[in-house]
Design a protein around this motif. Structure first.
Motif, PDB file in Angstrom:
ATOM      1  N   TYR A 153     -26.749  10.928  20.987  1.00 47.38           N
ATOM      2  CA  TYR A 153     -25.286  11.127  21.492  1.00 47.38           C
ATOM      3  C   TYR A 153     -24.780  12.631  21.611  1.00 47.38           C
ATOM      4  CZ  TYR A 153     -20.105  11.112  21.762  1.00 47.38           C
ATOM      5  OH  TYR A 153     -18.698  11.350  22.129  1.00 47.38           O
ATOM      6  N   GLU A 154     -25.090  13.206  20.428  1.00 47.66           N
ATOM      7  CA  GLU A 154     -24.921  14.654  20.473  1.00 47.66           C
ATOM      8  C   GLU A 154     -25.605  15.329  21.276  1.00 47.66           C
ATOM      9  OE1 GLU A 154     -22.498  16.113  18.507  1.00 47.66           O
ATOM     10  OE2 GLU A 154     -21.797  14.313  17.831  1.00 47.66           O
ATOM     11  N   TRP A 155     -26.841  15.047  21.638  1.00 45.40           N
ATOM     12  CA  TRP A 155     -27.598  15.829  22.591  1.00 45.40           C
ATOM     13  C   TRP A 155     -27.145  15.547  24.035  1.00 45.40           C
ATOM     14  CZ3 TRP A 155     -30.607  14.146  26.881  1.00 45.40           C
ATOM     15  CH2 TRP A 155     -31.606  15.023  27.302  1.00 45.40           C
ATOM     16  N   VAL A 156     -26.926  14.495  24.234  1.00 48.34           N
ATOM     17  CA  VAL A 156     -26.196  14.106  25.700  1.00 48.34           C
ATOM     18  C   VAL A 156     -25.045  15.005  25.872  1.00 48.34           C
ATOM     19  CG1 VAL A 156     -25.066  12.383  27.261  1.00 48.34           C
ATOM     20  CG2 VAL A 156     -27.262  11.843  25.861  1.00 48.34           C
ATOM     21  N   CYS A 157     -23.963  14.932  24.841  1.00 41.73           N
ATOM     22  CA  CYS A 157     -22.921  15.602  24.901  1.00 41.73           C
ATOM     23  C   CYS A 157     -23.013  17.170  25.068  1.00 41.73           C
ATOM     24  CB  CYS A 157     -21.942  15.421  23.664  1.00 41.73           C
ATOM     25  SG  CYS A 157     -21.032  14.113  23.459  1.00 41.73           S
ATOM     26  N   GLU A 158     -24.029  17.779  24.332  1.00 46.44           N
ATOM     27  CA  GLU A 158     -24.267  19.110  24.561  1.00 46.44           C
ATOM     28  C   GLU A 158     -24.950  19.434  26.048  1.00 46.44           C
ATOM     29  OE1 GLU A 158     -27.035  20.513  21.490  1.00 46.44           O
ATOM     30  OE2 GLU A 158     -27.752  22.232  22.975  1.00 46.44           O
ATOM     31  N   GLN A 159     -25.876  18.515  26.504  1.00 41.89           N
ATOM     32  CA  GLN A 159     -26.391  18.809  27.889  1.00 41.89           C
ATOM     33  C   GLN A 159     -25.033  18.632  28.796  1.00 41.89           C
ATOM     34  OE1 GLN A 159     -29.506  19.530  28.508  1.00 41.89           O
ATOM     35  NE2 GLN A 159     -29.765  19.821  26.427  1.00 41.89           N
ATOM     36  N   LEU A 160     -24.028  17.776  28.605  1.00 41.79           N
ATOM     37  CA  LEU A 160     -22.968  17.742  29.586  1.00 41.79           C
ATOM     38  C   LEU A 160     -22.342  19.106  29.282  1.00 41.79           C
ATOM     39  CD1 LEU A 160     -22.266  13.808  29.422  1.00 41.79           C
ATOM     40  CD2 LEU A 160     -23.250  15.303  31.162  1.00 41.79           C
ATOM     41  N   SER A 161     -21.964  19.442  28.406  1.00 40.40           N
ATOM     42  CA  SER A 161     -21.081  20.558  28.049  1.00 40.40           C
ATOM     43  C   SER A 161     -21.750  21.823  28.745  1.00 40.40           C
ATOM     44  CB  SER A 161     -20.890  20.813  26.425  1.00 40.40           C
ATOM     45  OG  SER A 161     -21.947  21.026  25.737  1.00 40.40           O
ATOM     46  N   GLU A 162     -22.928  21.961  28.687  1.00 38.20           N
ATOM     47  CA  GLU A 162     -23.858  23.296  29.278  1.00 38.20           C
ATOM     48  C   GLU A 162     -23.866  22.954  30.848  1.00 38.20           C
ATOM     49  OE1 GLU A 162     -27.778  23.344  27.709  1.00 38.20           O
ATOM     50  OE2 GLU A 162     -27.330  23.975  25.816  1.00 38.20           O
ATOM     51  N   SER A 163     -23.793  21.874  31.394  1.00 36.57           N
ATOM     52  CA  SER A 163     -24.058  21.741  32.862  1.00 36.57           C
ATOM     53  C   SER A 163     -22.732  22.098  33.392  1.00 36.57           C
ATOM     54  CB  SER A 163     -24.454  20.364  33.229  1.00 36.57           C
ATOM     55  OG  SER A 163     -23.424  19.323  32.823  1.00 36.57           O
ATOM     56  N   ASP A 164     -21.361  21.781  32.614  1.00 41.23           N
ATOM     57  CA  ASP A 164     -20.191  22.050  32.901  1.00 41.23           C
ATOM     58  C   ASP A 164     -19.735  23.775  33.178  1.00 41.23           C
ATOM     59  OD1 ASP A 164     -19.396  19.569  33.525  1.00 41.23           O
ATOM     60  OD2 ASP A 164     -18.472  19.440  31.568  1.00 41.23           O
ATOM     61  N   GLN A 165     -20.701  24.431  32.341  1.00 44.23           N
ATOM     62  CA  GLN A 165     -20.349  25.910  32.577  1.00 44.23           C
ATOM     63  C   GLN A 165     -21.359  26.745  33.371  1.00 44.23           C
ATOM     64  OE1 GLN A 165     -21.514  27.222  28.252  1.00 44.23           O
ATOM     65  NE2 GLN A 165     -19.838  25.880  27.369  1.00 44.23           N
TER      66      GLN A 165
END
Length: 96
Positions: A84-96
């Motif tokens: 879950y933390e990895w997916v959240c990190e990937q989603l936050s990086e893709s938003d930037q």
């Protein structure tokens, strides 16, 4: 932002997964009338663990297998929390 070990070991996803695995099965263990379909994942983990434990040491009582059951549920919860933390990190990086 990289997730910390503390966030993975005791994050909300880890705690919620652990509760979902242990509590429904524990309620059904205490009183059979409280068994719900939510207890199925915990029941499967307990059944596999007790089958392995029974093959290794057949003289133990079934209540002894609660310790490996809790450990297995926590290990699964940590894996879910880390994912879950990895997916959240990937989603936050893709938003930037």
């Amino acid at each position: 932002m990289t997730p910390t070990i503390r966030r993975i070991l005791a994050g909300p996803a880890t705690i919620v997964t652990f509760i979902l695995l242990v509590v429904p099965f524990g309620l059904g263990w205490l009183k059979t009338a409280l068994f719900t379909p939510l207890a199925l994942p915990g029941y499967l983990i307990y059944a596999v663990g007790s089958a392995i434990g029974n093959a290794i040491a057949p003289r133990f009582e079934l209540w002894v297998y609660w310790v490996p059951f809790i450990a297995a549920c926590y290990a699964i919860s940590v894996a879910v929390g880390a994912s879950y933390e990895w997916v959240c990190e990937q989603l936050s990086e893709s938003d930037q």
